[in-house]
Structures are given as structure tokens and as C-alpha cells.
Design a protein around this motif. Structure first.
Motif, PDB file in Angstrom:
ATOM      1  N   GLU A 235       0.909  -1.339  -0.028  1.00 21.09           N
ATOM      2  CA  GLU A 235      -0.007  -0.052   0.012  1.00 21.09           C
ATOM      3  C   GLU A 235       0.757   1.236  -0.045  1.00 21.09           C
ATOM      4  N   GLU A 236       2.124   1.082   0.593  1.00 23.03           N
ATOM      5  CA  GLU A 236       2.946   2.466   0.815  1.00 23.03           C
ATOM      6  C   GLU A 236       3.499   2.600  -0.641  1.00 23.03           C
ATOM      7  N   HIS A 246      -7.742   1.411  -6.792  1.00 20.94           N
ATOM      8  CA  HIS A 246      -8.646   1.158  -8.034  1.00 20.94           C
ATOM      9  C   HIS A 246      -7.705   1.582  -9.460  1.00 20.94           C
ATOM     10  N   SER A 247      -6.992   2.628  -9.463  1.00 19.00           N
ATOM     11  CA  SER A 247      -6.192   2.649 -10.406  1.00 19.00           C
ATOM     12  C   SER A 247      -5.397   1.693 -10.703  1.00 19.00           C
ATOM     13  N   LEU A 248      -4.780   1.037  -9.780  1.00 12.46           N
ATOM     14  CA  LEU A 248      -3.719  -0.211  -9.869  1.00 12.46           C
ATOM     15  C   LEU A 248      -4.456  -1.158 -10.552  1.00 12.46           C
ATOM     16  N   SER A 330      -0.174  -9.660 -13.389  1.00 13.56           N
ATOM     17  CA  SER A 330      -0.877  -8.540 -13.812  1.00 13.56           C
ATOM     18  C   SER A 330      -0.759  -7.448 -12.873  1.00 13.56           C
ATOM     19  N   ILE A 331      -1.304  -7.863 -11.910  1.00 13.21           N
ATOM     20  CA  ILE A 331      -1.489  -6.897 -10.578  1.00 13.21           C
ATOM     21  C   ILE A 331       0.024  -6.598  -9.955  1.00 13.21           C
ATOM     22  N   GLU A 332       0.751  -7.734  -9.898  1.00 12.04           N
ATOM     23  CA  GLU A 332       2.098  -7.215  -9.577  1.00 12.04           C
ATOM     24  C   GLU A 332       2.977  -6.328 -10.508  1.00 12.04           C
ATOM     25  N   ALA A 333       2.581  -6.688 -11.992  1.00 17.94           N
ATOM     26  CA  ALA A 333       3.300  -5.862 -12.737  1.00 17.94           C
ATOM     27  C   ALA A 333       2.823  -4.186 -12.538  1.00 17.94           C
ATOM     28  N   ALA A 334       1.605  -4.158 -12.322  1.00 19.99           N
ATOM     29  CA  ALA A 334       1.176  -2.693 -12.306  1.00 19.99           C
ATOM     30  C   ALA A 334       1.785  -2.189 -10.973  1.00 19.99           C
ATOM     31  N   LEU A 335       1.934  -2.790 -10.183  1.00 21.58           N
ATOM     32  CA  LEU A 335       2.406  -2.286  -8.668  1.00 21.58           C
ATOM     33  C   LEU A 335       3.767  -2.218  -8.828  1.00 21.58           C
ATOM     34  N   LEU A 336       4.635  -2.941  -9.378  1.00 21.29           N
ATOM     35  CA  LEU A 336       6.136  -2.829  -9.659  1.00 21.29           C
ATOM     36  C   LEU A 336       6.537  -2.958 -11.063  1.00 21.29           C
TER      37      LEU A 336
END
Length: 379
Positions: A235-236, A246-248, A330-336
Motif C-alpha cells: 500500500e505504501e 482502483h487505479s492499480l 498483472s497486478i504485480e506488474a502494475a504495482l512494480l
């Protein structure tokens, strides 16, 4: 003096009532004792027979499904067993449980128990939790499916009514303990479907008869479960990127629909961030497809002009929400995302599903030419 003439001394007559009655009294006492012993034996035998008869197996019959509800005491369940004809006497069964120190380990669930089962066999089944496996339904939601595709799949299998499912998924409400879904903006009128992107793609097994609400709640809960596997303090990381959850999920859905080769996911995610930072429209074909009434095999120039808040050829920044259900990768890619200078990518037309990446429009045009050349070679 001659005493023969004297009168004989008279003796007192014997009183029979004062005669010792020892033998007779002894016989009476013996009779009383034997009677009491007989009564004790009869009573003891009757009690023994009552206990034996009450604890012996009931008359044999067909198996019955009986539920031991969560929180139900073993003694109350004994009453149920007697009512269903599984045991003969609940009163004795309760004392047998107490004598054997049984009951606390009984496990809740639905059991198939036969009238005629031995009491110890019943206890063993309840201790082992030998419950019936409930009939289940099983369905798979592929990664990248839209909520309408999910509704079509579930409707085709007969699990939900398509329109009722979509209507429920568009309702602004809480979904049990599901947490991630609470990050959907309240002012989501521009969103095509409220829960788009939040129903996690996975293979599910649920109890037969589960309704649309139960299915949606389960899928939302699965998203929460998958998010727990993200790096700590993720979250940080969102706060550092100045985006909300939501954007993530929106970025993750774009990556999901655009990328097939896993290693390219972080690169494409990075390009999305780069274009947003540069104030460039994303110009992602997948958002145009989502804007159309039905997807097309090949987009035309006129399709990129469709009037929709999801059309990233016309709007700058992200669309109002996700366009599909993203995978965890894909969530991990959007995060990192991977840090690069790329601003463009084009799909190779050689069937590899890989992309060519460019930093400038000139490089991008060259990559388009290369892609077309590979298509000719493949032909």
C-alpha cells in the motif's frame, strides 16, 4: 410313715403360647430374605435388560442424512438420533457418552448414519468428522475475462441468470467481509460495470445451489486472498506512485488484455506509467474493444473515434475503471513496473505474441515496419 397314701403333687399345665418359636421364626426370616433377594435380582435384571436393550443397535434401515449443527451439544444431538431412529434410547446414550467421556470432539456437519449402527461406531464417525461431501459446482473464469464474459459463462452452465447477475454486480453495496471492493469510487457512474476487474479469475468449487450473490462474494473474497501474497507494505508503494487501488486494478487490467508473454507485463506497465507522466493518451486498443458493443477481430481507424470514457485514443490518463479481471501477475506488474524509457510498443505479427518496444515515435514506426515484415515472412 407310709407315703403311698399321699396325694401326688399336681403339675401346672404347659402353656403352648409361651413355647419357644425359634424354628418357625427362622423359616419366616429365611422366606423374607429369599423374597428380598429375588426382588433385587428381578430389579437388577430388569435394569440390566433396560440398559442392554436401550444401548443395543436399533432396527436396521436405510441410511439417513442427519446434521450436527455447529454449536449443538452432543446431548441435544442424542435426542435427534433417537427421533431419527438411529439409536433406541437417547437418555441412556447420553449417560454412555458421559461414562466414556465422549462428545466434546464431535464435529459439526451432515452425516450419513444407518439405523442399526453400533453405538461405538456412531461415536467414532462423529469424532472423525466423517461428514458427507456436499454436492458442488465447479467453474473456471479465465484471466482477462470481462464481467459480461463471466456472466455468460455462469449462465451457460446454468448457475445464474445472466441479466440478474449483471444487475447485482452493478449494485453499490457491501459484500460480506470483502475488503478490496470497498475501494471502488462511489462516483462510478462512468463505469460500464461496477465490479469490473474485481471478480478474480480462478477455478472455483462451491456448494451446489449457490446463488449469484454467493458466487460474487466468493470471487471478491478470492481477490482479497490473492492480494495477501503481494510484497509487504505494498500500500505504501501505491502512495509513492500517487495512485489508489482502483487505479492499480485498472492498469493491471490493461496489462492483462494487452500482454500474453509474462516477462513483458512489467515493461508494458512501465510504458503506461511513462505515457501518463508525459501527458500522452495511452492509445490502448483493448480499451477501444471494451468501448464497442461487441469486440472486433481487427479494429478500424473509425473505431478509435468511438465516444466512450474508456476510449484511451480520445481521453488522457486512465479509463474510469478496469476493463477485465486481471491475474495476480498483472497486478504485480502494475504495482512494480519495469523502469524504462519506452513510450511505445507494437505486437509482432509472427505469432509469438511478443512486442517490439520504442522510445520515440520514429522507433515505433520502424517497429511497425518490422512487425509487418515478420508477418510477410510468416505468410
Amino acid at each position: 410313715m407310709d407315703r403311698s397314701d399321699q396325694q401326688p403333687v399336681s403339675e401346672k399345665p404347659v402353656n403352648n403360647n409361651n413355647r419357644p418359636a425359634g424354628p418357625r421364626r427362622g423359616r419366616i426370616t429365611l422366606w423374607v430374605i429369599l423374597t428380598l433377594l429375588g426382588l433385587i435380582i428381578v430389579i437388577t435384571a430388569s435394569i440390566a435388560f433396560y440398559i442392554w436393550n436401550g444401548l443395543r443397535p436399533a432396527s436396521k434401515g436405510e441410511a439417513k442424512q442427519i446434521e450436527l449443527k455447529k454449536g449443538m451439544s452432543p446431548f441435544n444431538f442424542a435426542d435427534t438420533l433417537e427421533e431419527e431412529g438411529i439409536i433406541r434410547n437417547a437418555f441412556l446414550f447420553k449417560y454412555y457418552l458421559r461414562f466414556k467421556d465422549e462428545g466434546p470432539r464431535f464435529q459439526a456437519g451432515v452425516y450419513a448414519l444407518n439405523p442399526g449402527m453400533d453405538k461405538d461406531a456412531i461415536i467414532a464417525a462423529l469424532n472423525a468428522g466423517a461428514i458427507l461431501e456436499k454436492e458442488t459446482i465447479r467453474f473456471t473464469i479465465p484471466e482477462g475475462f470481462t464481467i459480461e464474459q463471466i456472466a455468460d459463462t455462469l449462465s451457460k452452465d446454468g448457475y445464474v441468470d445472466r441479466e440478474a447477475f449483471l444487475k447485482l454486480a452493478d449494485t453499490d453495496r457491501t459484500w460480506g467481509d470483502a475488503e478490496a471492493v470497498r475501494d471502488i469510487p462511489k462516483d462510478s457512474k462512468q463505469m460500464k460495470h461496477r465490479l469490473e476487474g474485481y471478480l478474480f479469475p480462478e477455478t472455483y468449487e462451491m456448494e451446489k445451489g449457490s446463488d449469484a450473490e454467493a458466487i460474487i462474494t466468493r470471487m471478491l473474497g478470492e481477490l482479497d486472498h490473492k492480494l495477501d501474497s503481494l510484497p509487504e507494505n505494498w500500500e505504501e508503494t501505491l502512495a509513492e506512485r500517487k495512485i489508489d487501488f482502483h487505479s492499480l486494478m485498472t492498469i493491471a487490467s490493461l496489462v492483462e488484455r494487452e500482454v500474453v508473454v509474462e516477462k513483458e507485463r512489467p515493461i508494458v506497465a512501465g510504458i503506461i506509467y511513462n505515457r501518463i507522466a508525459e501527458g500522452m493518451p495511452l492509445q490502448i486498443d483493448a480499451t477501444v474493444q471494451y468501448s464497442l458493443p461487441a469486440p472486433k477481430e481487427r479494429l478500424l481507424e473509425e473505431d478509435t473515434q468511438v465516444d466512450s470514457p474508456y476510449n484511451t485514443y480520445r481521453i488522457k490518463g486512465l479509463p474510469p475503471g478496469p476493463i477485465a479481471s486481471p491475474s495476480l501477475k498483472s497486478i504485480e506488474a502494475a504495482l512494480l513496473p519495469e523502469k524504462t524509457d519506452y513510450l511505445y510498443y507494437v505486437t509482432k505479427k509472427d505469432g509469438s505474441h511478443e512486442h517490439l518496444f520504442g522510445r520515440t515515435l520514429k522507433e515505433h514506426n520502424q517497429n511497425i515496419a518490422k512487425s509487418n515484415e515478420t508477418a510477410k515472412q510468416g505468410g
